[in-house]
Design a protein around this motif. Structure first.
Motif, short mmCIF file in Angstrom:
data_model
loop_
_atom_site.label_atom_id
_atom_site.label_comp_id
_atom_site.label_asym_id
_atom_site.label_seq_id
_atom_site.Cartn_x
_atom_site.Cartn_y
_atom_site.Cartn_z
N SER A 18 63.93 44.46 82.57
CA SER A 18 65.25 43.85 82.48
C SER A 18 65.83 44.18 81.12
O SER A 18 65.29 43.80 80.08
CB SER A 18 65.15 42.33 82.66
OG SER A 18 64.69 42.04 83.97
N GLU B 73 72.41 36.75 85.43
CA GLU B 73 71.41 35.95 84.72
C GLU B 73 70.02 36.42 85.09
O GLU B 73 69.82 37.11 86.09
CB GLU B 73 71.55 34.47 85.05
CG GLU B 73 71.38 34.15 86.53
CD GLU B 73 71.61 32.68 86.83
OE1 GLU B 73 71.99 31.94 85.91
OE2 GLU B 73 71.38 32.28 87.98
N GLY B 74 69.07 36.07 84.24
CA GLY B 74 67.68 36.43 84.51
C GLY B 74 66.88 36.59 83.24
O GLY B 74 67.41 36.52 82.12
N MET B 75 65.58 36.81 83.37
CA MET B 75 64.70 37.02 82.23
C MET B 75 64.98 38.40 81.63
O MET B 75 65.40 39.32 82.32
CB MET B 75 63.24 36.91 82.66
CG MET B 75 62.90 35.60 83.35
SD MET B 75 63.29 34.13 82.35
CE MET B 75 62.08 34.32 81.04
N VAL B 76 64.72 38.53 80.33
CA VAL B 76 64.99 39.77 79.60
C VAL B 76 63.68 40.33 79.04
O VAL B 76 62.86 39.59 78.50
CB VAL B 76 65.99 39.51 78.45
CG1 VAL B 76 66.13 40.75 77.58
CG2 VAL B 76 67.35 39.10 79.02
N ASP B 77 63.50 41.66 79.18
CA ASP B 77 62.32 42.33 78.63
C ASP B 77 62.66 43.16 77.39
O ASP B 77 61.86 43.26 76.47
CB ASP B 77 61.70 43.29 79.67
CG ASP B 77 61.27 42.56 80.93
OD1 ASP B 77 60.57 41.55 80.80
OD2 ASP B 77 61.64 43.01 82.03
N ALA C 35 69.80 36.20 73.85
CA ALA C 35 68.87 36.44 74.95
C ALA C 35 67.48 36.82 74.43
O ALA C 35 66.46 36.42 74.99
CB ALA C 35 69.40 37.54 75.87
N GLY D 274 64.80 34.34 75.46
CA GLY D 274 64.00 35.00 76.49
C GLY D 274 64.69 35.22 77.80
O GLY D 274 64.07 35.74 78.74
N GLU D 275 65.96 34.86 77.90
CA GLU D 275 66.67 35.06 79.17
C GLU D 275 68.16 35.21 78.93
O GLU D 275 68.69 34.82 77.89
CB GLU D 275 66.40 33.89 80.11
CG GLU D 275 66.88 32.54 79.60
CD GLU D 275 66.60 31.40 80.57
OE1 GLU D 275 66.78 31.62 81.79
OE2 GLU D 275 66.22 30.33 80.12
N TRP D 276 68.80 35.80 79.93
CA TRP D 276 70.25 35.99 79.92
C TRP D 276 70.85 34.84 80.73
O TRP D 276 70.55 34.69 81.90
CB TRP D 276 70.60 37.33 80.55
CG TRP D 276 72.02 37.76 80.33
CD1 TRP D 276 73.09 37.51 81.14
CD2 TRP D 276 72.52 38.53 79.23
NE1 TRP D 276 74.23 38.08 80.62
CE2 TRP D 276 73.90 38.72 79.45
CE3 TRP D 276 71.93 39.08 78.11
CZ2 TRP D 276 74.71 39.43 78.56
CZ3 TRP D 276 72.73 39.81 77.24
CH2 TRP D 276 74.10 39.97 77.46
N ARG D 277 71.69 34.07 80.06
CA ARG D 277 72.24 32.89 80.72
C ARG D 277 73.71 33.09 81.00
O ARG D 277 74.42 33.63 80.15
CB ARG D 277 72.05 31.66 79.84
CG ARG D 277 70.57 31.32 79.62
CD ARG D 277 70.41 30.23 78.58
NE ARG D 277 69.02 29.83 78.41
CZ ARG D 277 68.57 29.05 77.45
NH1 ARG D 277 69.43 28.57 76.55
NH2 ARG D 277 67.32 28.74 77.36
#
Length: 427
Positions: free
Chosen positions: A388, A294-298, A420, A424-427
């Motif tokens: 990311s 998980e985390g924020m994605v660019d 995502a 805006g993020e990977w959950r």
């Protein structure tokens, strides 16, 4: 090597200097691998590496002189210039990607060479989807670049090619290739049995299976059992992943691929050297090794190998009426011809309205681009990172950290990647 009268004529220079140098290269290659003779090929997928030329006998002037004298490729030939050939003519994209001036000049030069020699500018890592290439007959001898395409040609279409690089260009000029490697029956039979004991239901699972198997078999030929009714896109993904974690050049799927109607035929009457059992835990382990949780994605990148028109359509449907986060880049990579179909069908408009971009040509693959993002840019700027990175392609996930210095890598389905990009993020 034994050369027939036509081949001797090529080697002696009677058919022009370019043909002579091409045949000289192929004879040297064949001698290195103890080939007995040359084969007639029916198709070539080439790299035109003008940056490699200019020294010794083989020069750009030699090509220009040959073109002026009427020399053209002798077999149907497509153009796959990963890393340089896919930038088209859109200067705004070149600027946005920080493409160096020297590369721009090289792109223009290589495209002109291809055009003048009668080469079809497919500019894709998946040429078998275009220009009738998919109708190359089973058993036909060809010569191709691009690791995933090579695996697909050998395995899915039953054509015969080695893992080539510069050789396809010379093969296209002469219509010849030395008989060795995967052109011989004995090198095409299976070596390792891969018993798939978990359902492989989607394209992502084929990518994970490829990464797992490639690492174990290296350069050998795996034979898969337990797989039924894969789609074209599934087989594209499997081909790419096998050639990434390993150096696989072909595979068989019993009851699916043309040279494996049954297990005995796939192994050429021999026993498998080893049996590899694949479970759901094995595939999950592969995913955990290449993907963060998980985390924020660019950056979100879809299409490795290049998306088919049906995959572009699916991406458009997933994006319809939605909007990706403004700080996130979403690329959908495909061939220029497929992008044209997407424009005609309205899929491209839907993707653009959502904030995504259709990128065309092999130069737009972030794994090879000399612009940004891309290895050349990353290596020239040690502090640069793609950030990311989320993808639906096992190959891109496998290479994202070493090639693009990705801080985080997320591997999942196209649905999950687009979600995502939207949230805006990977959950």
């Amino acid at each position: 090597m034994h050369l027939n009268a036509e081949e001797q004529s090529m080697l002696s220079g009677e058919q022009g200097d370019l043909v002579r140098e091409a045949m000289r290269f192929l004879v040297t290659l064949g001698q290195a691998y103890d080939a007995d003779r040359m084969l007639d090929i029916s198709y070539a997928n080439v790299l035109i590496a003008s940056s490699f030329w200019g020294k010794g006998v083989f020069t750009l002037d030699l090509i220009r002189e040959a073109v002026d004298s009427g020399i053209r490729t002798r077999v149907p030939t497509t153009f796959n210039n990963w890393g340089t050939g896919g930038f088209g003519t859109d200067e705004s994209i070149w600027e946005r990607m920080d493409v160096p001036d020297r590369v721009r000049a090289q792109v223009i030069q290589e495209k002109e060479i291809a055009r003048s020699l009668g080469i079809v500018p497919t500019e894709t890592c998946a040429p078998y989807l275009l220009c009738g290439v998919g109708s190359v007959p089973s058993g036909a001898h060809i010569s191709s670049v691009e690791s995933s395409a090579i695996v697909y040609f050998n395995s899915v279409l039953g054509a015969r090619t080695n893992r080539d690089c510069l050789a396809p260009f010379f093969a296209a000029i002469t219509g010849k290739y030395p008989e060795f490697g995967y052109h011989l029956d004995e090198n095409r039979r299976g070596v390792c049995l891969v018993d798939v004991r978990t359902p492989i239901r989607d394209t992502l699972s084929y990518g994970l299976l490829g990464l797992y198997t490639g690492k174990l078999v290296g350069g050998e030929v795996p034979v898969f059992t337990g797989i039924t009714e894969p789609t074209t896109e599934d087989l594209m993904e499997l081909s790419a992943a096998l050639a990434s974690s390993g150096s696989v050049t072909m595979f068989h799927i019993v009851g699916v691929t043309p040279e494996a109607p049954d297990l005995e035929t796939a192994f050429g009457g021999h026993r498998p050297r080893e049996t590899i059992a694949v479970t759901s835990d094995d595939l999950e382990s592969v995913r955990n090794n290449v993907s963060d949780a998980e985390g924020m994605v660019d950056f979100v990148c879809l299409g490795c190998p290049h998306y088919s028109i049906y995959e572009v359509k699916r991406a458009a449907e997933l994006l319809d009426g939605r909007r990706i986060q403004p700080e996130i880049t979403l690329w959908i990579c495909t061939a220029p011809q497929t992008a044209m179909f997407a424009e005609m069908a309205g899929y491209a408009d839907t993707i653009r309205e959502a904030g995504g971009t259709i990128m065309t040509g092999p130069g737009f693959c972030p794994l090879f681009s000399p612009g940004r993002p891309g290895p050349e840019y990353s290596f020239a700027h040690p502090e640069y990172s793609i950030g990311s990175f989320a993808t639906d392609a096992a190959k891109q996930a496998y290479y994202a950290r070493p090639n693009l210095r990705a801080r985080h890598v997320f591997l999942g389905s196209a649905e999950r990647c687009i979600e995502a990009a939207v949230v805006g993020e990977w959950r």
